[in-house]
Design an enzyme around this catalytic site. Structure first.
Site, PDB file in Angstrom:
ATOM      1  N   CYS A 382       0.827  -1.195   0.000  1.00 39.81           N
ATOM      2  CA  CYS A 382       0.000   0.000   0.000  1.00 39.81           C
ATOM      3  C   CYS A 382       0.872   1.260   0.000  1.00 39.81           C
ATOM      4  O   CYS A 382       1.488   1.568  -1.014  1.00 39.81           O
ATOM      5  CB  CYS A 382      -0.997  -0.037   1.150  1.00 39.81           C
ATOM      6  SG  CYS A 382      -2.443   0.963   0.794  1.00 39.81           S
ATOM      7  N   MET A 385       4.091   0.517  -1.479  1.00 38.77           N
ATOM      8  CA  MET A 385       4.171   0.520  -2.943  1.00 38.77           C
ATOM      9  C   MET A 385       4.262   1.956  -3.449  1.00 38.77           C
ATOM     10  O   MET A 385       5.038   2.269  -4.360  1.00 38.77           O
ATOM     11  CB  MET A 385       2.942  -0.149  -3.557  1.00 38.77           C
ATOM     12  CG  MET A 385       2.908   0.072  -5.069  1.00 38.77           C
ATOM     13  SD  MET A 385       1.349  -0.319  -5.858  1.00 38.77           S
ATOM     14  CE  MET A 385       1.090   1.130  -6.827  1.00 38.77           C
ATOM     15  N   HIS A 508      -3.462  -5.069   0.433  1.00 43.82           N
ATOM     16  CA  HIS A 508      -2.833  -5.597   1.656  1.00 43.82           C
ATOM     17  C   HIS A 508      -2.864  -7.118   1.661  1.00 43.82           C
ATOM     18  O   HIS A 508      -3.828  -7.710   2.159  1.00 43.82           O
ATOM     19  CB  HIS A 508      -3.589  -5.087   2.886  1.00 43.82           C
ATOM     20  CG  HIS A 508      -3.427  -3.628   3.132  1.00 43.82           C
ATOM     21  ND1 HIS A 508      -2.470  -3.124   3.982  1.00 43.82           N
ATOM     22  CD2 HIS A 508      -4.075  -2.561   2.626  1.00 43.82           C
ATOM     23  CE1 HIS A 508      -2.541  -1.801   4.008  1.00 43.82           C
ATOM     24  NE2 HIS A 508      -3.510  -1.434   3.190  1.00 43.82           N
ATOM     25  N   GLU A 510      -1.332  -9.098   3.531  1.00 39.76           N
ATOM     26  CA  GLU A 510      -1.195  -9.675   4.880  1.00 39.76           C
ATOM     27  C   GLU A 510      -2.526 -10.142   5.465  1.00 39.76           C
ATOM     28  O   GLU A 510      -2.562 -11.051   6.289  1.00 39.76           O
ATOM     29  CB  GLU A 510      -0.516  -8.677   5.826  1.00 39.76           C
ATOM     30  CG  GLU A 510      -1.317  -7.438   6.238  1.00 39.76           C
ATOM     31  CD  GLU A 510      -1.186  -6.261   5.267  1.00 39.76           C
ATOM     32  OE1 GLU A 510      -0.861  -6.505   4.075  1.00 39.76           O
ATOM     33  OE2 GLU A 510      -1.426  -5.112   5.688  1.00 39.76           O
TER      34      GLU A 510
HETATM   35  N1  GLN Z   1      -2.067   6.832   2.642  1.00 43.64           N
HETATM   36  C1  GLN Z   1      -2.127   6.041   1.451  1.00 43.64           C
HETATM   37  C2  GLN Z   1      -3.464   6.147   0.762  1.00 43.64           C
HETATM   38  O1  GLN Z   1      -4.420   6.556   1.339  1.00 43.64           O
HETATM   39  C3  GLN Z   1      -1.801   4.587   1.743  1.00 43.64           C
HETATM   40  C4  GLN Z   1      -2.812   3.905   2.588  1.00 43.64           C
HETATM   41  C5  GLN Z   1      -2.334   2.620   3.195  1.00 43.64           C
HETATM   42  O2  GLN Z   1      -1.134   2.342   3.216  1.00 43.64           O
HETATM   43  N2  GLN Z   1      -3.237   1.814   3.723  1.00 43.64           N
HETATM   44  O3  GLN Z   1      -3.564   5.806  -0.395  1.00 43.64           O
END
Ligand code: GLN
Length: 532
Positions: A382, A385, A508, A510
């Protein structure tokens, strides 16, 4: 008819009620019963989605897009169940429903009260677990008995059991039996008092599960049985486990907890199929291929619960490769204050997890650069990335101010940008891109090798995305799009060329890893780290 188990906690919080509930679900499932499970949390937030991980640990996301308590992660991992919106309610969500109904005239003419209207709403949430395909429903009540805010929940479960009858519902109370070092003794008094509070409310626990550091002696069991009105064999010990939380169900099964539960619920005690679980626990405790070290570079590192599912998924990946995974937890701001080499030198793999806000971002980007340039296996999740894309744009494509508009709304090169559907949203609760979305995997990628499938489904929780306008320049310099949403074309997974293993996903992974079924990306990340 669906039978019900209600689990309460006493004396202190953090006793591991979620792990105990998950363990019970696993054992009953291994006895051939179909289980559903939920958690009722007494706090006022409608869900934990708006809380900082420091307040509440990680926010666990279900397939159907609910932002929930991390205990649901334990339920899904231990019993390999799929939770949903029906698996987590809070005082906030219950009151919202009641108040909304009141405004719509649902109680016209009546005074709306905690009893019966709030308790009825709680009972309604519990009965959502009932169904032809559910033999046993487990409801865990969050918080500790004696808290003011727990009272409506305890009253609701008291009524519920009264209505379904003794043979169809039971109460399990998880309590602490502390060892007092100075006295050299274990003390049962806090548990007696906690059960006393339950009794005042009209609940007599059928089973006591006692968390303790040391073995519970016969005299303690007898005392607890006598003063808490529980049969002696139903005082169950849950000692601190030495190596892995996955030992808990094995320990509980040795004391026949699952058998007693079935007997109390007048259900047939079928044979138990625990062997695969026991084998997995052994391989976690004493793996054959030594150990490796993985760095997790985050911003909520000081609280272990913040990255619960990630740490667990790394353990599963280790079990799948027969290796112990040691985790080096690194606060990304530490890297900013010093150097990546100082904190990351010598690790076998680097993981950058999800997160929000710009604190610690520079350190995460440094960590990505360190993994990329030193050819260390890398898994980005997330925000991880998004950091990988920013790093690549800056340091490989020469877009020096490349950024996410989350951190710099005025950047000339917004390689990560707010999703179109997010642009008009201002309200915060439950408004991100949430839950399971499908993704099509590109051929001849590390991702394809991991999944062995062309189409997958994974869980999301974000507002920002890979900005398609920069795809061309990133691909020219060696980035690979390894997965895309078939519906919207959004980039879901990236890799980079000329690196042993560099994979980052917008979703995610995980959340879908299980001890007996390590997630493919975690499994292959560990495999690559082991090779290194
Ligand atoms: N803050 C980022 C977004 O809102 C990543 C969110 C996250 O890592 N869950 O896209």
């Amino acid at each position: 008819m669906t039978k019900h188990i209600f689990i309460t906690g006493g004396v202190v919080s953090s006793l591991g009620k979620g792990i105990t509930a998950g363990s019970i679900a696993l054992l009953l499932k291994n006895r051939g019963y179909r289980i559903k499970i939920q958690k009722l949390d007494p706090y006022l937030n409608v869900d934990p989605g708006t809380m900082s991980p420091y307040q509440h640990g990680e926010v666990y996301v279900t397939d159907d897009g609910a932002e929930t308590d991390l205990d649901l992660g334990h339920y899904e991992r231990f019993a390999d169940l799929t939770c949903s919106k029906e698996s987590n309610f809070t005082t906030g969500s219950i009151y919202s429903a009641v108040i909304q109904r009141e405004r719509q005239g649902g109680y016209l003419g009546k005074t709306v009260q905690v009893i019966p209207h709030v308790t009825d709403e709680i009972k309604k949430c519990i009965s959502l677990l009932d169904g032809k395909d559910v033999d046993i429903a487990i409801t865990e009540i969050g918080g500790t008995v004696g808290d003011i805010e727990s009272l409506p929940f305890l009253e609701a479960i008291r009524q519920y059991r009264q209505e379904i009858g003794r043979d169809n519902g039971l109460f399990i109370h998880l309590t602490l039996v502390p060892y007092i070092k100075a006295a050299g003794e274990m003390k049962t008094k806090p548990s007696q008092q906690s059960v006393g509070i339950l009794r005042e409310i009209g609940i007599i626990p059928d089973i006591l599960v006692c968390r303790c550091e040391r073995e519970l002696a016969k005299e303690h069991r007898e005392k607890l049985a006598l003063f808490c009105n529980v049969a002696k064999e139903l005082v169950i010990e849950e000692q601190d486990v030495k190596n892995s939380i996955y030992e808990v169900p094995v320990d509980l099964a040795k004391q026949d907890l699952d058998k007693y539960i079935l007997e109390l619920l007048r259900l047939h005690v079928k044979d138990i199929a625990n062997a695969p679980w026991e084998k997995m626990v052994k391989s976690i405790i004493s793996p054959g291929s030594g150990e490796i070290e993985i760095a997790v570079v985050g911003k909520y590192i000081s609280l272990r619960d913040s990255y619960k599912s990630i740490y667990e998924a790394l353990t599963h990946g280790g079990a799948a490769n027969d290796v112990r995974v040691n985790i080096r937890m690194i606060e990304s701001e530490e890297i900013e204050r010093s150097s990546a080499e100082k904190f990351l030198g010598g690790v076998d793999g680097i993981l950058v997890p999800g997160g929000f806000g710009d604190r610690g971002i520079a350190g995460k980007i440094e960590a990505v650069k360190y993994a990329r340039t030193n050819k260390i296996p890398f898994l980005g999740i997330c925000l991880g990335m998004q950091c990988a894309v920013i790093e690549f744009a800056r340091n490989v494509c020469g877009l020096a101010d490349a950024n996410s508009t989350e951190f710099n709304p005025d950047t000339e090169n917004p390689v990560i940008d707010l999703m179109e559907e997010q642009k008009k949203i201002t309200s915060k609760g439950g408004t991100m891109r949430l839950g399971a979305y499908s993704c099509e995997i590109s051929t001849k990628t590390l991702t394809e090798a991991a999944y062995g499938a062309g189409k997958i489904s994974e869980r999301h929780r974000h507002r920002y995305e890979f900005n398609g306008k920069f795809e061309k320049v990133l691909l020219e310099k060696g980035m690979i799009i390894a997965g895309r949403s078939p519906e919207t074309g959004l980039v879901e997974i990236i890799e980079i060329k000329d690196h042993p293993w560099f994979v980052a996903s917008q979703f995610h992974p995980e959340f879908k890893s299980r001890p007996l079924k390590a997630h493919p990306l975690f499994r292959d990340f560990i495999k690559a780290s082991l090779k290194k």
